[in-house]
Design a protein around this motif. Sequence first.
Motif, PDB file in Angstrom:
ATOM      1  N   THR A 261      74.530  18.253  70.348  1.00 39.89           N
ATOM      2  CA  THR A 261      75.698  17.581  69.766  1.00 39.89           C
ATOM      3  C   THR A 261      75.271  16.355  68.971  1.00 39.89           C
ATOM      4  OG1 THR A 261      77.081  18.295  71.627  1.00 39.89           O
ATOM      5  CG2 THR A 261      77.919  16.499  70.268  1.00 39.89           C
ATOM      6  N   GLN A 262      74.372  15.572  69.541  1.00 43.24           N
ATOM      7  CA  GLN A 262      73.910  14.371  68.852  1.00 43.24           C
ATOM      8  C   GLN A 262      73.170  14.725  67.560  1.00 43.24           C
ATOM      9  OE1 GLN A 262      71.788  11.718  71.477  1.00 43.24           O
ATOM     10  NE2 GLN A 262      73.404  11.736  73.025  1.00 43.24           N
ATOM     11  N   LYS A 263      72.408  15.801  67.599  1.00 44.31           N
ATOM     12  CA  LYS A 263      71.701  16.245  66.395  1.00 44.31           C
ATOM     13  C   LYS A 263      72.698  16.706  65.336  1.00 44.31           C
ATOM     14  CE  LYS A 263      68.158  19.484  64.775  1.00 44.31           C
ATOM     15  NZ  LYS A 263      67.234  20.579  65.161  1.00 44.31           N
ATOM     16  N   LEU A 264      73.735  17.411  65.781  1.00 43.39           N
ATOM     17  CA  LEU A 264      74.761  17.902  64.864  1.00 43.39           C
ATOM     18  C   LEU A 264      75.469  16.740  64.172  1.00 43.39           C
ATOM     19  CD1 LEU A 264      76.375  20.406  63.855  1.00 43.39           C
ATOM     20  CD2 LEU A 264      77.916  20.042  65.799  1.00 43.39           C
ATOM     21  N   ILE A 265      75.838  15.735  64.955  1.00 44.50           N
ATOM     22  CA  ILE A 265      76.519  14.566  64.393  1.00 44.50           C
ATOM     23  C   ILE A 265      75.598  13.817  63.438  1.00 44.50           C
ATOM     24  CG2 ILE A 265      77.519  12.317  64.957  1.00 44.50           C
ATOM     25  CD1 ILE A 265      78.552  13.567  67.561  1.00 44.50           C
ATOM     26  N   SER A 266      74.333  13.700  63.826  1.00 41.87           N
ATOM     27  CA  SER A 266      73.357  13.003  62.987  1.00 41.87           C
ATOM     28  C   SER A 266      73.170  13.711  61.649  1.00 41.87           C
ATOM     29  CB  SER A 266      72.020  12.905  63.721  1.00 41.87           C
ATOM     30  OG  SER A 266      71.037  12.283  62.913  1.00 41.87           O
ATOM     31  N   ASN A 267      73.144  15.035  61.691  1.00 42.97           N
ATOM     32  CA  ASN A 267      72.936  15.819  60.465  1.00 42.97           C
ATOM     33  C   ASN A 267      74.112  15.717  59.502  1.00 42.97           C
ATOM     34  OD1 ASN A 267      70.443  16.679  61.356  1.00 42.97           O
ATOM     35  ND2 ASN A 267      71.185  18.641  62.148  1.00 42.97           N
ATOM     36  N   HIS A 268      75.290  15.408  60.039  1.00 43.11           N
ATOM     37  CA  HIS A 268      76.490  15.348  59.196  1.00 43.11           C
ATOM     38  C   HIS A 268      77.078  13.938  59.151  1.00 43.11           C
ATOM     39  CE1 HIS A 268      76.653  19.708  58.678  1.00 43.11           C
ATOM     40  NE2 HIS A 268      76.320  19.805  59.953  1.00 43.11           N
ATOM     41  N   GLN A 269      76.243  12.969  59.449  1.00 45.58           N
ATOM     42  CA  GLN A 269      76.690  11.576  59.458  1.00 45.58           C
ATOM     43  C   GLN A 269      77.261  11.186  58.096  1.00 45.58           C
ATOM     44  OE1 GLN A 269      73.602   8.929  60.663  1.00 45.58           O
ATOM     45  NE2 GLN A 269      74.984   7.251  61.166  1.00 45.58           N
ATOM     46  N   GLY A 270      78.391  10.507  58.122  1.00 45.43           N
ATOM     47  CA  GLY A 270      79.009  10.049  56.882  1.00 45.43           C
ATOM     48  C   GLY A 270      80.085  10.975  56.349  1.00 45.43           C
ATOM     49  N   GLU A 271      80.212  12.169  56.930  1.00 42.41           N
ATOM     50  CA  GLU A 271      81.256  13.084  56.463  1.00 42.41           C
ATOM     51  C   GLU A 271      82.631  12.556  56.871  1.00 42.41           C
ATOM     52  OE1 GLU A 271      80.900  17.217  56.780  1.00 42.41           O
ATOM     53  OE2 GLU A 271      78.731  17.278  56.484  1.00 42.41           O
ATOM     54  N   LYS A 272      83.609  12.806  56.015  1.00 39.87           N
ATOM     55  CA  LYS A 272      84.942  12.223  56.205  1.00 39.87           C
ATOM     56  C   LYS A 272      85.568  12.587  57.544  1.00 39.87           C
ATOM     57  CE  LYS A 272      86.342  11.567  51.384  1.00 39.87           C
ATOM     58  NZ  LYS A 272      87.362  11.903  50.341  1.00 39.87           N
ATOM     59  N   CYS A 273      85.385  13.832  57.976  1.00 34.61           N
ATOM     60  CA  CYS A 273      86.017  14.258  59.228  1.00 34.61           C
ATOM     61  C   CYS A 273      85.456  13.485  60.420  1.00 34.61           C
ATOM     62  CB  CYS A 273      85.853  15.758  59.433  1.00 34.61           C
ATOM     63  SG  CYS A 273      84.135  16.330  59.484  1.00 34.61           S
ATOM     64  N   LEU A 274      84.163  13.151  60.376  1.00 32.00           N
ATOM     65  CA  LEU A 274      83.557  12.379  61.457  1.00 32.00           C
ATOM     66  C   LEU A 274      83.954  10.908  61.368  1.00 32.00           C
ATOM     67  CD1 LEU A 274      79.951  13.912  61.674  1.00 32.00           C
ATOM     68  CD2 LEU A 274      81.913  14.338  63.163  1.00 32.00           C
ATOM     69  N   GLU A 275      84.058  10.396  60.146  1.00 35.75           N
ATOM     70  CA  GLU A 275      84.492   9.011  59.966  1.00 35.75           C
ATOM     71  C   GLU A 275      85.924   8.836  60.460  1.00 35.75           C
ATOM     72  OE1 GLU A 275      82.696   6.352  58.876  1.00 35.75           O
ATOM     73  OE2 GLU A 275      80.987   7.712  58.973  1.00 35.75           O
ATOM     74  N   GLU A 276      86.748   9.849  60.231  1.00 35.45           N
ATOM     75  CA  GLU A 276      88.134   9.813  60.702  1.00 35.45           C
ATOM     76  C   GLU A 276      88.176   9.738  62.224  1.00 35.45           C
ATOM     77  OE1 GLU A 276      91.951  12.622  59.857  1.00 35.45           O
ATOM     78  OE2 GLU A 276      90.329  13.528  61.017  1.00 35.45           O
TER      79      GLU A 276
ATOM     80  N   LEU B 270      83.306  21.353  67.011  1.00 34.21           N
ATOM     81  CA  LEU B 270      83.230  20.021  67.618  1.00 34.21           C
ATOM     82  C   LEU B 270      84.362  19.128  67.126  1.00 34.21           C
ATOM     83  CD1 LEU B 270      81.706  17.929  69.340  1.00 34.21           C
ATOM     84  CD2 LEU B 270      80.371  17.363  67.290  1.00 34.21           C
ATOM     85  N   VAL B 271      84.569  19.101  65.824  1.00 38.55           N
ATOM     86  CA  VAL B 271      85.622  18.259  65.249  1.00 38.55           C
ATOM     87  C   VAL B 271      86.990  18.705  65.754  1.00 38.55           C
ATOM     88  CG1 VAL B 271      86.809  17.617  63.112  1.00 38.55           C
ATOM     89  CG2 VAL B 271      84.308  17.618  63.198  1.00 38.55           C
TER      90      VAL B 271
ATOM     91  N   GLN C  54      81.007  24.383  56.186  1.00 39.95           N
ATOM     92  CA  GLN C  54      80.894  25.749  56.692  1.00 39.95           C
ATOM     93  C   GLN C  54      80.131  25.841  58.011  1.00 39.95           C
ATOM     94  OE1 GLN C  54      82.533  28.347  55.232  1.00 39.95           O
ATOM     95  NE2 GLN C  54      83.388  26.655  54.047  1.00 39.95           N
ATOM     96  N   ASP C  55      79.626  24.719  58.504  1.00 39.67           N
ATOM     97  CA  ASP C  55      78.902  24.704  59.776  1.00 39.67           C
ATOM     98  C   ASP C  55      79.907  24.929  60.904  1.00 39.67           C
ATOM     99  OD1 ASP C  55      77.578  23.983  62.162  1.00 39.67           O
ATOM    100  OD2 ASP C  55      76.193  22.691  61.067  1.00 39.67           O
ATOM    101  N   GLN C  56      79.870  26.097  61.506  1.00 40.64           N
ATOM    102  CA  GLN C  56      80.851  26.454  62.528  1.00 40.64           C
ATOM    103  C   GLN C  56      80.741  25.577  63.773  1.00 40.64           C
ATOM    104  OE1 GLN C  56      83.421  28.699  62.096  1.00 40.64           O
ATOM    105  NE2 GLN C  56      82.653  28.490  60.001  1.00 40.64           N
ATOM    106  N   GLN C  57      79.537  25.118  64.080  1.00 43.25           N
ATOM    107  CA  GLN C  57      79.373  24.229  65.230  1.00 43.25           C
ATOM    108  C   GLN C  57      80.074  22.893  64.984  1.00 43.25           C
ATOM    109  OE1 GLN C  57      75.081  24.080  65.864  1.00 43.25           O
ATOM    110  NE2 GLN C  57      75.280  25.511  67.566  1.00 43.25           N
TER     111      GLN C  57
END
Length: 204
Positions: A67-82, A171-172, A164-167
């Motif tokens: 999970t931490q790797k997934l979040i790190s790889n997509h850091q800065g994406e709007k859905c995570l910032e939200e 998570l989101v 398109q990353d289903q994981q």
Amino acid sequence: MANKFHVRSNSFPTASHPSTITVEEELSKLKTWEANSTSTSKSIGTGLSLLQDLYICLEGLLNMGSTQKLISNHQGEKCLEELLDGSVRILDICGITRDTMLQIKENVQALHSALRRRKGDSCIERVITEYNLFSKKMKKNAKKLITSLKQMESKFGVCPLLNQDQQLIALVRVLREVMLMNMSIFQSLLAFLAMPASKSKATK
């Protein structure tokens, strides 16, 4: 009377990911509680207990290396910032609500202590007046917090999941569900605190 603060329906993807299943099971328990909940202290207490169980499972999910790797790889994406922004705002409301509950406890203890004294003691009248003023202010603040939660809820989850990353999508989706449930339960708690004294006594 069923709880009127229901988690709103959404169009999030329905596919689950193995890592989110445990959290989704806890969410299912909360949705069952929500469908049958009432505006009583016992019912709300049950909801808060289930919410605690949910966050224990959520902590396990977020602490997973994948999970931490997934979040790190997509850091800065709007859905995570939200999600991050929403989490901070919920923590603020949680802190305010906790402080309010502590103040209620302190004021009730002071009131009980004063009432045990002799009648005619001027201190009793002062404590009762202070309690009534506190209660009025507390109910007003609780209503403001409910309004803030409703506004937050209406704007939450608008960021489209274009990745398109289903994981990541799984998570989101589950994190959004957790936060919406959190908003719903806190609205119920605050509504109970803001309830007129006569109704509050009848629903305890």
